[in-house]
Every structure is written in C-alpha cells, then in structure tokens.
Design an enzyme around this catalytic site. Structure first.
Site, PDB file in Angstrom:
ATOM      1  N   ASN A   8     -11.601   6.846  12.319  1.00  0.00           N
ATOM      2  CA  ASN A   8     -12.661   5.989  11.782  1.00  0.00           C
ATOM      3  C   ASN A   8     -12.893   4.870  12.789  1.00  0.00           C
ATOM      4  OD1 ASN A   8     -14.344   4.332  10.339  1.00  0.00           O
ATOM      5  ND2 ASN A   8     -12.815   3.736   8.792  1.00  0.00           N
ATOM      6  N   TRP A   9     -13.991   4.987  13.538  1.00  0.00           N
ATOM      7  CA  TRP A   9     -14.229   4.021  14.609  1.00  0.00           C
ATOM      8  C   TRP A   9     -14.910   2.749  14.120  1.00  0.00           C
ATOM      9  CZ3 TRP A   9     -15.891   7.803  19.134  1.00  0.00           C
ATOM     10  CH2 TRP A   9     -14.729   8.338  19.694  1.00  0.00           C
ATOM     11  N   LYS A  10     -15.292   2.710  12.854  1.00  0.00           N
ATOM     12  CA  LYS A  10     -15.899   1.495  12.274  1.00  0.00           C
ATOM     13  C   LYS A  10     -17.022   1.001  13.199  1.00  0.00           C
ATOM     14  CE  LYS A  10     -11.523   0.654   9.987  1.00  0.00           C
ATOM     15  NZ  LYS A  10     -10.606  -0.297   9.382  1.00  0.00           N
ATOM     16  N   HIS A  93     -15.115   3.617   1.426  1.00  0.00           N
ATOM     17  CA  HIS A  93     -14.097   2.881   2.187  1.00  0.00           C
ATOM     18  C   HIS A  93     -13.995   1.452   1.643  1.00  0.00           C
ATOM     19  CE1 HIS A  93     -12.081   0.859   5.504  1.00  0.00           C
ATOM     20  NE2 HIS A  93     -11.686   2.050   5.909  1.00  0.00           N
ATOM     21  N   GLU A 145      -5.847   4.955   0.563  1.00  0.00           N
ATOM     22  CA  GLU A 145      -5.831   3.940   1.624  1.00  0.00           C
ATOM     23  C   GLU A 145      -5.834   2.555   0.993  1.00  0.00           C
ATOM     24  OE1 GLU A 145      -7.676   3.900   5.799  1.00  0.00           O
ATOM     25  OE2 GLU A 145      -9.191   3.012   4.516  1.00  0.00           O
ATOM     26  N   SER A 186      -2.998   1.544   8.861  1.00  0.00           N
ATOM     27  CA  SER A 186      -2.004   1.244   9.904  1.00  0.00           C
ATOM     28  C   SER A 186      -1.256   2.472  10.407  1.00  0.00           C
ATOM     29  CB  SER A 186      -0.994   0.194   9.410  1.00  0.00           C
ATOM     30  OG  SER A 186      -1.627  -1.055   9.257  1.00  0.00           O
ATOM     31  N   GLY A 206      -7.750   4.158  11.938  1.00  0.00           N
ATOM     32  CA  GLY A 206      -8.738   3.215  12.459  1.00  0.00           C
ATOM     33  C   GLY A 206      -8.354   2.748  13.848  1.00  0.00           C
TER      34      GLY A 206
HETATM   35  P1  PGA Z   1      -6.351   1.187  10.425  1.00  0.00           P
HETATM   36  O1  PGA Z   1      -7.707   1.464   9.637  1.00  0.00           O
HETATM   37  O2  PGA Z   1      -5.808   2.506  10.876  1.00  0.00           O
HETATM   38  O3  PGA Z   1      -6.772   0.306  11.585  1.00  0.00           O
HETATM   39  O4  PGA Z   1      -5.440   0.482   9.503  1.00  0.00           O
HETATM   40  C1  PGA Z   1      -7.808   2.561   8.791  1.00  0.00           C
HETATM   41  C2  PGA Z   1      -9.105   2.512   8.034  1.00  0.00           C
HETATM   42  O5  PGA Z   1      -9.553   1.427   7.647  1.00  0.00           O
HETATM   43  O6  PGA Z   1      -9.712   3.560   7.776  1.00  0.00           O
END
Ligand code: PGA
Length: 230
Positions: A8-10, A93, A145, A186, A206
């Site tokens: 998930n590259w946001k 999300h 999540e 994480s 992420g």
């Molecule tokens: P993260 O994000 O791996 O940086 O904790 C995961 C996500 O929000 O999908």
C-alpha cells in the site's frame, strides 16, 4: 493458497519513481513463486504501472474506489474505470475512515461495485465493527489492521502475532470462513514471518513496501511456516 503480499503505497511515488521501483524490484519479485504480490499505487500511476506489469506475475491494485457507479460526482474514480487496470482494490482503510469519512455504509457500496466490476475488494478493518453487517464474504479478502499498529514516520509498532492470530480467527468467524484474512500494521522484513502463519493468509505492507530492497525482502521472507494452513 499462497500468502498474499499487498503493498500500500498511500500518497507516495509519482510515475517516474514507480518506474524506477519496478526496474529495481521486478526481476526479484517475479522470481517469487511462494507468494502473490500486489502493488497499490495512487490512481494517477495505475495506468502506467498496469502497462509496465502487463503479463507479469506482479498484480496491480487500487487504494480506494468511488461509492458511486458513475455520473455527476466530481473527482471520483469508479470501479468500472479501474476494471481493466487492477485485480484488487483496498476499501475501508483506517486512514480513509479517519480523514475522509468512509464508513460501513460507503464501504459496503464500494464492495458491491467492485465485485460487479470483477475486482477483488480487500476490506480493511481495525475492529470487528468495521466489517459491514451481513456482508457476503465470498470473493473478498479481509485485513485485520489495527490503526494503532500502522507505522508512523518509519517507526514500527506492530500488534503481537498472538493477538493478530486471535483477531484473524474472529474475523473469519464473522465472515463465515469464506475469505482469507491478512494482517496489516508495521509489517517489515524482520517480522513478516511471525504473521504469515496460522489464520493469517498474508500481509498488507505500507512503509516497508516503499523501498524496493526492503519490499523484496518482505516478499522473500513471507513464507508460511510448515505447520500451516489452508
Ligand atoms: P504500515 O502501513 O505497514 O506502514 O504500518 C500499513 C497500512 O496502513 O496499510
């Protein structure tokens, strides 16, 4: 099934940055046969990523979709528009719920439109109550999540593997055991093995998916432990 590893590259990476990521990571990711890899970039990058990855084992996903089918909804991207470009799409999300007002009502509509467009919805939920009541789980991927576990500015604070397993079990019960459940929050190259086991069928990544070398390591470490799974 193989573990599903979803990047998930946001709101990160423009077209040029995505092209160089793919150049760096493609060969290693395509060598992987033990996992299915999905990359979810921003909407504007989806067409170029889809064309870069045509015929590749690496799949493209979207991070969100409109709750409307089509019409006068300025700024929206519909499921139909995505349908030839992506195989998967995240919905619900916690960042969408927190900053953009997504709720179970809109999440349910998005899931229905995605299914209609033959895109696999990846439903993200921090709690049992984030799973829309009575949702048909067939054809869905769910993710446990917890929002508190999402990395902040490069600092990782994951949920414990035990709690993640328990929650995945609870999610499966709610979803009548009809879909795989992933873990997100994480996940990185050092802890991914702790999560890809038991009730958990993959991970949503992420921060650790943004750097090509670190994402390749996450994927190569994402093997089910031997006593596992359907
Ligand atoms: P993260 O994000 O791996 O940086 O904790 C995961 C996500 O929000 O999908």
């Amino acid at each position: 099934m193989k573990p599903l590893i979803v990047a998930n590259w946001k709101a990160n990476k423009d077209t040029a940055q995505v092209a160089s990521f793919i150049k760096e990571a493609r060969a290693s990711l395509e060598e992987v046969t033990h996992a299915e890899v999905v990359i979810c970039p921003s909407f504007v990058v989806i067409p170029s990523l889809a064309s870069l990855l045509e015929g590749s084992s690496i799949k493209v996903g979207a991070q969100d979709v409109s709750e409307f089918e089509k019409g006068a909804y300025t700024g929206e991207v519909t499921a139909l528009m995505l349908s030839r470009l992506v195989k998967y799409c995240l919905v619900g999300h916690s960042e969408r719920r927190r900053y953009f007002g997504d709720d179970n009502d809109s999440v349910r509509k998005k899931i229905e439109l995605l299914k209609k467009a033959k895109i696999i919805p990846i439903l993200c939920a921090s709690f049992e109550s984030d799973i829309p009541e009575g949702i048909e789980a067939e054809g869905l991927v769910a993710v446990y999540e917890p929002s508190a576990a999402i990395s902040t500015e490069g600092v990782y604070h994951p949920d414990t593997p035990e709690n993640a397993q328990n929650m995945a079990r609870i999610f499966k019960e709610i979803l009548k055991d009809k879909c795989p459940v992933l873990y997100g929050g994480s996940v990185n190259e050092n802890n991914v093995t702790d999560y890809v086991s038991g009730e958990i069928s993959g991970v949503l990544v992420g921060n650790a998916s943004l750097d090509s070398r670190s994402f390749v390591k996450v994927v190569s470490n994402a093997r089910f432990s031997s006593n596992m799974l359907k």
